[in-house]
Design a protein around this motif. Structure first.
Motif, PDB file in Angstrom:
ATOM      1  N   GLU A 143      36.734 -73.399 -39.375  1.00 49.19           N
ATOM      2  CA  GLU A 143      35.969 -74.402 -39.721  1.00 49.19           C
ATOM      3  C   GLU A 143      34.586 -74.079 -40.245  1.00 49.19           C
ATOM      4  OE1 GLU A 143      37.904 -74.748 -37.283  1.00 49.19           O
ATOM      5  OE2 GLU A 143      39.049 -76.424 -37.784  1.00 49.19           O
ATOM      6  N   LEU A 193      34.576 -72.996 -44.068  1.00 47.76           N
ATOM      7  CA  LEU A 193      34.359 -73.997 -44.889  1.00 47.76           C
ATOM      8  C   LEU A 193      33.081 -74.569 -44.950  1.00 47.76           C
ATOM      9  CD1 LEU A 193      35.402 -76.340 -46.756  1.00 47.76           C
ATOM     10  CD2 LEU A 193      36.152 -77.521 -44.544  1.00 47.76           C
ATOM     11  N   LEU A 194      32.412 -74.693 -43.745  1.00 43.80           N
ATOM     12  CA  LEU A 194      31.020 -74.924 -43.913  1.00 43.80           C
ATOM     13  C   LEU A 194      30.169 -74.015 -44.467  1.00 43.80           C
ATOM     14  CD1 LEU A 194      30.181 -76.125 -40.069  1.00 43.80           C
ATOM     15  CD2 LEU A 194      30.716 -77.793 -42.179  1.00 43.80           C
ATOM     16  N   ARG A 243      30.513 -74.290 -48.441  1.00 45.38           N
ATOM     17  CA  ARG A 243      29.784 -75.405 -48.934  1.00 45.38           C
ATOM     18  C   ARG A 243      28.448 -75.154 -49.156  1.00 45.38           C
ATOM     19  NH1 ARG A 243      32.350 -79.852 -44.769  1.00 45.38           N
ATOM     20  NH2 ARG A 243      34.219 -80.281 -46.134  1.00 45.38           N
ATOM     21  N   ARG A 278      33.867 -89.264 -51.432  1.00 46.29           N
ATOM     22  CA  ARG A 278      35.044 -89.433 -50.953  1.00 46.29           C
ATOM     23  C   ARG A 278      35.351 -90.956 -51.171  1.00 46.29           C
ATOM     24  NH1 ARG A 278      35.219 -86.125 -45.017  1.00 46.29           N
ATOM     25  NH2 ARG A 278      35.191 -84.097 -46.292  1.00 46.29           N
ATOM     26  N   ARG A 300      28.531 -88.532 -48.918  1.00 48.50           N
ATOM     27  CA  ARG A 300      28.008 -87.893 -47.857  1.00 48.50           C
ATOM     28  C   ARG A 300      27.258 -86.678 -48.041  1.00 48.50           C
ATOM     29  NH1 ARG A 300      32.468 -84.389 -44.184  1.00 48.50           N
ATOM     30  NH2 ARG A 300      30.699 -83.440 -43.092  1.00 48.50           N
ATOM     31  N   TYR A 360      25.031 -80.380 -38.933  1.00 48.28           N
ATOM     32  CA  TYR A 360      26.042 -79.456 -38.950  1.00 48.28           C
ATOM     33  C   TYR A 360      25.365 -78.195 -39.468  1.00 48.28           C
ATOM     34  CZ  TYR A 360      29.637 -83.047 -38.524  1.00 48.28           C
ATOM     35  OH  TYR A 360      30.315 -84.170 -38.190  1.00 48.28           O
ATOM     36  N   ASP A 366      30.929 -87.698 -42.128  1.00 44.22           N
ATOM     37  CA  ASP A 366      32.059 -87.190 -41.728  1.00 44.22           C
ATOM     38  C   ASP A 366      32.731 -88.339 -40.918  1.00 44.22           C
ATOM     39  OD1 ASP A 366      33.997 -85.394 -41.057  1.00 44.22           O
ATOM     40  OD2 ASP A 366      32.743 -84.479 -39.209  1.00 44.22           O
TER      41      ASP A 366
HETATM   42  C1  IPM Z   1      35.746 -82.715 -43.074  1.00 45.57           C
HETATM   43  C2  IPM Z   1      36.141 -81.742 -42.067  1.00 45.57           C
HETATM   44  C3  IPM Z   1      34.868 -80.803 -42.002  1.00 45.57           C
HETATM   45  C4  IPM Z   1      33.666 -81.243 -41.854  1.00 45.57           C
HETATM   46  C5  IPM Z   1      35.199 -79.719 -40.734  1.00 45.57           C
HETATM   47  C6  IPM Z   1      36.567 -79.113 -40.688  1.00 45.57           C
HETATM   48  C7  IPM Z   1      34.232 -78.883 -40.421  1.00 45.57           C
HETATM   49  O1  IPM Z   1      35.891 -82.608 -40.898  1.00 45.57           O
HETATM   50  O2  IPM Z   1      35.710 -82.098 -44.239  1.00 45.57           O
HETATM   51  O3  IPM Z   1      35.418 -83.719 -43.127  1.00 45.57           O
HETATM   52  O4  IPM Z   1      33.247 -81.896 -40.760  1.00 45.57           O
HETATM   53  O5  IPM Z   1      32.986 -81.429 -42.805  1.00 45.57           O
END
Ligand code: IPM
Ligand code: MG
Length: 360
Positions: free
Chosen positions: A93, A96-97, A100, A110, A139, A146, A251
């Motif tokens: 995870e 991914l953060l 971004r 979304r 969002r 985060y 989220d």
């Molecule tokens: C999302 C996921 C991610 C987030 C996690 C995997 C870090 O829950 O894309 O919603 O919280 O952004």
């Protein structure tokens, strides 16, 4: 046109849903005379397995060189996967953060809508689902809790953890502008969600979004507390058009919104910065429990690719063709297991990809 697409299959069901989506994109390219050059990029667990870290500089550079990035999903089962033996900042995870942040993708779109063909899967009472709903959660994606400073220390003999939630007015303004711009292309309504009865960051959020609203007299702005919003989403989802909110609230609320559609396997997302570049991924996770079984639903990823065609490449006709293919397949009664209902024909991930590609 030549489309340079970075491609992150990722973990769990990611590789299968991306494979099927590429099938659909390749068919679009063939039909409309484009050429697609894919660059494969490792992220999350897949990157840990090769490089020991969830995101490398090389991966960031490859993403930056692409016009847009298509992603499957990342992460594994925290109870069993060795990735979760690593420190938190080395887990999937975190990659991914970090990507971004590195790509400046502050706006996460979304959409959550109820497909008429799937109305039976909606868990809400029929009198609510009958009204239908079609909302978009905007969002904020690179600020707030985060990304704030965090630490765990021992204070007076007690383990004590701190996370910080920071927003400056520019970060709020730029996401608000995105929300109002997109509301103009929809139903001209923005609901800004915060916790202004408690949090300073929310009071600033409310102030800045109200200021931005003055530049959009044709768009109606209302404010809603996040706890009330969680309730309204199941009570009267039809009231929402664009929901604008900070990172953690978004989220949580986006998972709730997708669940009330009854089909989390159907919902796409786009993460955008201030250029045409974007990272496109399904709203759902990596579902490690069903990975490799050819039963995952690839539609959310296919619809994310359609957002990519629309937002990053301005290929509206091609995006429409993808969305129409999805509608057609649903109308013909084909379903993956997650959206299966009586009288329909159940197909696997590969089967669904083939059907969609054939209908482009
Ligand atoms: C999302 C996921 C991610 C987030 C996690 C995997 C870090 O829950 O894309 O919603 O919280 O952004
Ligand atoms: Mg989430």
């Amino acid at each position: 046109m030549v489309l340079h697409i970075g491609c992150i299959p990722g973990d769990g069901i990611g590789p299968e849903i991306v494979r099927e989506t590429r099938k659909v994109l390749d068919r679009v390219a063939e039909k409309y005379g484009h050429e697609i050059a894919y660059t494969e990029i490792l992220l999350g667990g897949a990157s840990i397995d090769v490089h020991g870290v969830p995101l490398t500089q090389e991966a960031i550079e490859a993403a930056k060189k692409s016009d847009a990035v298509l992603m499957g999903s990342i992460g594994g089962d925290a109870a069993t996967s060795p990735w979760y033996q690593l420190p938190p900042d080395k887990r999937p995870e975190a990659g991914l953060l970090a990507i971004r942040k590195a790509l400046g993708l502050f706006a996460n779109l979304r959409p959550a809508l109820l497909y008429q063909e799937l109305a039976g899967a909606c868990p809400l009472k029929e009198e609510i689902s009958r009204a239908g709903f079609d909302m978009l959660i905007m969002r904020e994606l690179t600020g707030g809790l985060y990304f704030g400073e965090r630490r765990t220390t021992v204070e007076n003999g007690l383990r004590t953890a701190v996370d910080t939630l920071t927003y400056n007015e520019e970060e709020i303004r730029r996401i608000a502008v995105k929300a109002f711009d997109i509301a103009r292309k929809r139903r001209n309504k923005v609901t800004s969600v915060d916790k202004a009865n408690v949090l300073d960051s929310s009071r600033l959020w409310r102030d800045v979004t109200s200021q931005v609203a003055q530049e959009y007299p044709d768009v109606e702005l209302s404010h809603m507390l996040v706890d009330n919003c969680a309730m309204q989403l199941v009570k009267d989802p039809a009231q929402f058009d664009v929901i604008l909110t900070e990172n953690m609230f978004g989220d949580i609320l986006s998972d709730e919104a997708s669940m009330v559609t009854g089909s989390i396997g159907m919902l796409a997302s786009a993460s955008l910065n201030d250029t045409k570049f974007g990272l496109y991924e399904p709203s759902h996770g990596s579902a490690p429990d069903i990975a490799g079984k050819d039963i995952a639903n690839p539609i959310a990823t296919v619809l994310s690719a359609s957002m990519m065609l629309r937002y990053s490449f301005d290929l509206d006709r091609e995006a429409d063709a993808v969305e129409e293919a999805v509608q057609k397949v649903l109308r013909e009664g084909y379903r993956t297991g997650d959206i299966m209902s009586a009288g329909c024909v159940q197909v696997g991930c590969t089967g669904m990809g083939d059907l969609l590609a054939e209908r482009i």
